[in-house]
Design an enzyme around this catalytic site. Structure first.
Site, short mmCIF file in Angstrom:
data_model
loop_
_atom_site.label_atom_id
_atom_site.label_comp_id
_atom_site.label_asym_id
_atom_site.label_seq_id
_atom_site.Cartn_x
_atom_site.Cartn_y
_atom_site.Cartn_z
N LYS A 79 0.85 -1.20 0.00
CA LYS A 79 0.00 0.00 0.00
C LYS A 79 0.88 1.24 0.00
O LYS A 79 1.90 1.29 0.70
CB LYS A 79 -0.89 -0.03 1.24
CG LYS A 79 -1.95 1.06 1.33
CD LYS A 79 -2.85 0.83 2.54
CE LYS A 79 -3.93 1.87 2.69
NZ LYS A 79 -4.79 1.59 3.87
N SER A 154 -9.78 1.59 2.79
CA SER A 154 -8.90 2.36 1.94
C SER A 154 -7.87 1.52 1.17
O SER A 154 -7.36 1.95 0.15
CB SER A 154 -8.14 3.41 2.76
OG SER A 154 -7.30 2.79 3.70
N SER A 178 -9.78 -0.81 6.96
CA SER A 178 -9.26 -0.63 5.59
C SER A 178 -8.59 -1.84 4.96
O SER A 178 -8.41 -1.84 3.74
CB SER A 178 -8.27 0.53 5.57
OG SER A 178 -8.98 1.71 5.43
N1 GLN Z 1 -13.14 3.72 6.30
C1 GLN Z 1 -12.58 4.14 7.54
C2 GLN Z 1 -12.34 5.62 7.54
O1 GLN Z 1 -12.50 6.23 6.53
C3 GLN Z 1 -11.34 3.38 7.86
C4 GLN Z 1 -10.13 3.84 7.15
C5 GLN Z 1 -8.92 3.01 7.47
O2 GLN Z 1 -9.02 1.93 8.08
N2 GLN Z 1 -7.78 3.50 7.10
O3 GLN Z 1 -12.05 6.20 8.53
#
Ligand code: GLN
Length: 483
Positions: A79, A154, A178
């Site tokens: 990532k 994400s 994410s």
């Molecule tokens: N979807 C969640 C957020 O937007 C988690 C994001 C993540 O785990 N980086 O906060």
């Protein structure tokens, strides 16, 4: 044989049997990336030269009969919020479009020392804020199962790269789901271990008390193998503690369904009250049947504090985000405005205004507001207390149960052009957030792909440092689904 169809452990076996070379595998992967990625958009940057060089080195090591790790020669995507030395790291943002990491994250050093082959850096929502990759400056990553849908987020690039066979394994990060949610959308396995298991040194912080790296893989065995490599206490990250249970022996053969016998699963009743897509609900019911028919106990359980989960998460996470994002000041690194400015204040405003996208700006503003002198007591401090309450109630759950059970997401992967309100988006993280709130290990396991061609993930979450029990149950569940 199509080499990109092999799982990581099959690649490891094949390399040892000399069925193919690491260079063959690497070539095959880059061929697939070139054929596929214009459409999928999983990769932000690729590292073909470095990967090919490394592959040749690994082949030589096999020739020399050196003792090699289980991930030696395995093609891996990373990532793009994790530092790989001398390679760009954008975090999905215009702010870091031209930034090159000067050092390796600890987890990357571990992968390199174990002879993993890093293929490149994959897409994410900007600074990991989002659930679809739609907030990435580099455009959305499409879902390989259905190109009209998002890969999730994400770590959408991680999940899509594994699902489209553009990497055998991927490393993502998980602050509120994410790693698990995109895995659920793309039909692969996604796991985050107990908080502190893997060093965060070199991993761009979103919300430090929630962040943890995780693994996206084709099956549970591959995920376990990778966790074993990257786990470990690191003096460069004071919150890392390592996690010796990830180093345990796991049985990957035999009657793995036996692992489920007598395991107690709790479904928080609050989770069933929310709007769940009927297809997700149907698959979840099937999963419960599978668990029960293999001797697991599944009951519902009431946790009142989970009602406040989303609000508490967003207050705490945005507070931490606003403080973390302040380091992108365009002075030492990051996007610098080309417009005229007359003082440093103006330079900050213009550069940050141009460099950050809307979701990041929104979170910085909310976070700054709730941490401000007048409001910190009402919001931030109160949310800290509720976090304590959630931890206490979850501990109570784990006094009577082994694993919390739910779907990974209440919905199927969204259409790329669908308009979901912000509150709906934030709500959809309900099932994944508890693990980050309490620092627990959690895994998303794909149900077999249904008639509609889409994937539904089932999530298991165990208590802190119960990763071994979690992964054993996951192996059992995965095996039961194969029957
Ligand atoms: N979807 C969640 C957020 O937007 C988690 C994001 C993540 O785990 N980086 O906060």
């Amino acid at each position: 044989m199509n080499l990109t169809e092999l799982k990581a452990w099959e690649i490891a076996d094949g390399l040892r049997n000399k069925d193919f070379s690491c260079e063959d595998i690497t070539k095959e992967y880059f061929k697939n990336i070139k054929a596929t990625d214009d459409e999928i958009n999983a990769y932000i940057s690729t590292m073909e030269d470095e990967a090919t060089k490394k592959a040749k080195e690994v082949d030589q090591k096999f020739v020399n009969r050196e003792e090699l790790s289980e991930i030696a020669g395995v093609p891996i995507s990373i990532k793009d919020n994790i530092s790989v030395k001398n390679v760009g790291m954008t975090c999905g943002s215009k702010m870091l479009e031209n930034y090159v990491s000067p050092y390796d994250a600890t987890l990357i050093s571990k992968i390199k020392n174990s002879d993993g082959i890093i293929l490149g850096k994959v897409n994410l929502d900007e600074f990991a804020m989002g659930q679809s990759t739609r907030t990435s400056y580099f455009g959305v990553t499409k879902n390989p199962l259905d190109l009209t849908r998002v890969s999730g987020g994400s770590s959408g690039g991680s999940a899509a790269s594994v699902a489209s066979r553009e990497a055998a394994i991927s490393i993502g990060t998980d602050t509120g789901g994410s790693v698990r949610q995109p895995s659920s959308f793309c039909g692969v396995v996604g796991v985050k271990p107990t908080y502190g298991s893997i060093s965060r040194f070199g991993v761009t912080s979103m919300a430090n008390t929630f962040d943890q790296a995780g693994v996206v893989a084709r099956d549970v065995r591959d995920a376990i193998t990778m966790l074993n490599i990257i786990e470990g206490r690191d003096e460069k990250d004071a919150t890392s503690v390592g996690n010796s249970c990830l180093k345990s022996e796991f049985n990957f053969k035999g009657d793995l369904e036996e692992n489920l016998k007598g395991v107690k699963f709790a479904i928080p009743s609050a989770f069933l009250d929310m709007d769940i897509d009927p297809i997700v609900k149907g698959e979840f019911e099937k999963a419960i049947e599978v668990l029960k028919s293999n001797g697991a106990i599944v009951e519902s359980y009431k946790i009142d504090s989970l009602k406040y989960l989303i609000e508490t998460y967003n207050i705490l996470v945005n507070g931490e985000i606003s403080s973390n994002m302040s380091r992108f000041d365009s002075v030492r690194f990051g996007h610098r405005t080309q417009r005229e400015f007359s003082n440093i204040e103006e330079m900050y405003k213009m550069s940050r205004g141009e460099g950050f996208g809307n979701e990041v700006k929104r979170r910085i503003m909310i976070g700054t507001h709730i941490l401000s002198l007048d409001y910190a007591k009402d919001y931030y401090e109160k949310a800290q207390k509720v976090r304590g309450l959630i931890i206490k109630e979850m501990n109570d759950l784990y006094n009577s149960f082994d694993i919390m059970l739910c779907p990974t997401a209440p919905c199927l992967s969204l259409k790329i052009d669908s308009e979901m309100s912000l509150t709906e988006m934030y709500q959809s993280d309900l099932y994944t957030i508890p693990a980050n709130m309490i620092g627990a290990p959690s895994i998303s396991l794909p149900m077999p792909i249904g008639e509609n061609g889409l994937s539904v993930g089932i999530e298991f979450t165990a208590n802190r440092f119960k990763d071994k029990d979690l992964l054993n149950a996951a192996l059992g569940f995965e095996r039961s689904l194969q029957k």
